[in-house]
Design an enzyme around this catalytic site. Structure first.
Site, PDB file in Angstrom:
ATOM      1  CG  ASP A  60      -0.314  -0.466   2.499  1.00  0.00           C
ATOM      2  OD1 ASP A  60       0.923  -0.452   2.579  1.00  0.00           O
ATOM      3  OD2 ASP A  60      -1.043  -0.842   3.426  1.00  0.00           O
ATOM      4  CG  ASN A 108      -8.463  -1.058  11.582  1.00  0.00           C
ATOM      5  OD1 ASN A 108      -7.595  -1.834  11.200  1.00  0.00           O
ATOM      6  ND2 ASN A 108      -8.774   0.050  10.930  1.00  0.00           N
ATOM      7  CG  HIS A 133      -5.646  -2.057   8.489  1.00  0.00           C
ATOM      8  ND1 HIS A 133      -5.737  -0.699   8.741  1.00  0.00           N
ATOM      9  CD2 HIS A 133      -4.371  -2.374   8.748  1.00  0.00           C
ATOM     10  CE1 HIS A 133      -4.560  -0.244   9.114  1.00  0.00           C
ATOM     11  NE2 HIS A 133      -3.718  -1.227   9.134  1.00  0.00           N
ATOM     12  CD  GLU A 160      -8.532   1.372   7.445  1.00  0.00           C
ATOM     13  OE1 GLU A 160      -8.144   0.389   8.104  1.00  0.00           O
ATOM     14  OE2 GLU A 160      -8.300   2.544   7.781  1.00  0.00           O
TER      15      GLU A 160
HETATM   16  C1  GLP Z   1      -0.239   0.097   8.409  1.00  0.00           C
HETATM   17  C2  GLP Z   1       0.014  -0.696   7.152  1.00  0.00           C
HETATM   18  C3  GLP Z   1      -0.233  -2.147   7.400  1.00  0.00           C
HETATM   19  C4  GLP Z   1       0.483  -2.586   8.654  1.00  0.00           C
HETATM   20  C5  GLP Z   1      -0.070  -1.848   9.847  1.00  0.00           C
HETATM   21  C6  GLP Z   1       0.503  -2.282  11.170  1.00  0.00           C
HETATM   22  O1  GLP Z   1      -1.555   0.407   8.580  1.00  0.00           O
HETATM   23  N1  GLP Z   1      -0.771  -0.266   6.056  1.00  0.00           N
HETATM   24  O2  GLP Z   1       0.194  -2.879   6.270  1.00  0.00           O
HETATM   25  O3  GLP Z   1       0.318  -3.957   8.830  1.00  0.00           O
HETATM   26  O4  GLP Z   1       0.224  -0.502   9.612  1.00  0.00           O
HETATM   27  O5  GLP Z   1       1.635  -1.523  11.512  1.00  0.00           O
HETATM   28  P1  GLP Z   1       2.528  -1.770  12.759  1.00  0.00           P
HETATM   29  O6  GLP Z   1       3.429  -2.911  12.426  1.00  0.00           O
HETATM   30  O7  GLP Z   1       3.303  -0.503  12.926  1.00  0.00           O
HETATM   31  O8  GLP Z   1       1.640  -2.060  13.913  1.00  0.00           O
END
Ligand code: GLP
Length: 250
Positions: free
Chosen positions: A63, A132, A134, A139
């Site tokens: 993304d 959440n 995702h 989302e």
């Molecule tokens: C973002 C990314 C996700 C990732 C998530 C969790 O939202 N788009 O792909 O998995 O963060 O991030 P973290 O590892 O910092 O908790």
């Protein structure tokens, strides 16, 4: 889903690196889907110890934020250069990361879908989970069959980034992710425990897009004790992993 529970974030990163290196050994020109976030940083640090292993790898990512050029330190594109690509040998022609600064995001989404297909599909997709539920930026409420597309981010997700990022992103769809040959989900820390429990043991629902992984033929979740702490069958998963059949074993 294969559940692997390690003691802490360091051991989680060691295990994830072992899995990625094994895939690279099997297929040096691996089609590798990368993920951002705090969680995979330890993995990328370990991957950097074998810089030559990436010479033939084809890179995609999950993304990107709308409007952020690759030079923007808040962009995911920038993240991958900072944490991995600047430290390994790679062929620039093999880098297919999203760009946040293109005008037509739908066109970019289609191009990425087409490129993934042309290269034979993603071999290994690294994933993290948002609190959440995702995956990528799919989302809650995202269709479990969705393809790569622009997506509006929840206020909570924007807040997670200190409120300083756009609320529009481009993301691989849940359906796109599900077509990867192998998914490697990483989740660390007690603040992920509740959503990890729902992802692994809850009903499959678009309210928690990560639950789609229950339908994936080859998804592994590497957890640490914190993120695994609310799993009802935690001890059973540990027992299974310690006792499972492995290739080469008689
Ligand atoms: C973002 C990314 C996700 C990732 C998530 C969790 O939202 N788009 O792909 O998995 O963060 O991030 P973290 O590892 O910092 O908790």
């Amino acid at each position: 889903m294969e559940i692997i529970i390690e003691s802490d974030a360091g051991a989680l990163a060691d295990r994830a690196a072992q899995i990625v290196f094994a895939e690279l050994e099997r297929k040096p020109d691996l089609v590798l889907g990368l993920a951002t976030g705090k969680t995979p940083i330890g993995l990328y640090q370990r991957l950097r110890t074998k810089p030559k292993a990436f010479a033939k790898v084809r890179f995609f990512n999950l993304d990107e934020f709308f409007g952020l050029a690759p030079s923007d330190p808040a962009s995911f594109n920038h993240f991958f250069y900072e944490h991995l690509l600047n430290h390994v040998k790679f062929n620039p022609r093999n880098v297919h990361l999203f760009r946040g600064d293109v005008k037509d995001m739908e066109e970019q989404a289609q191009k990425v879908e087409d490129r993934i297909k042309a290269l034979g599909g993603i071999d290994l997709q690294i994933l993290g989970i948002g609190r959440n539920g995702h995956i990528g930026f799919n989302e809650p409420g995202s269709s479990l069959g969705s393809r790569t597309r622009p997506k509006t981010l929840e206020p909570d997700t924007v807040e997670h980034y200190g409120g300083k990022i756009p609320n529009l992103a481009i993301t691989m769809g849940v359906g796109t992710i599900m077509e990867s040959r192998r998914c490697l989900m990483l989740a660390s820390g007690a603040d992920k425990a509740e959503i990890v429990q729902r992802m692994v043991e809850g009903p499959i629902t678009s309210e928690v897009p990560a639950t789609a992984l229950q339908m994936h033929p080859r998804a592994s979740a590497v957890l640490d004790e914190g993120s695994a702490s609310k799993l009802k069958r935690r001890d059973y998963y540990k027992w299974v992993f310690a006792n499972k059949w492995r290739a080469g074993q008689t």
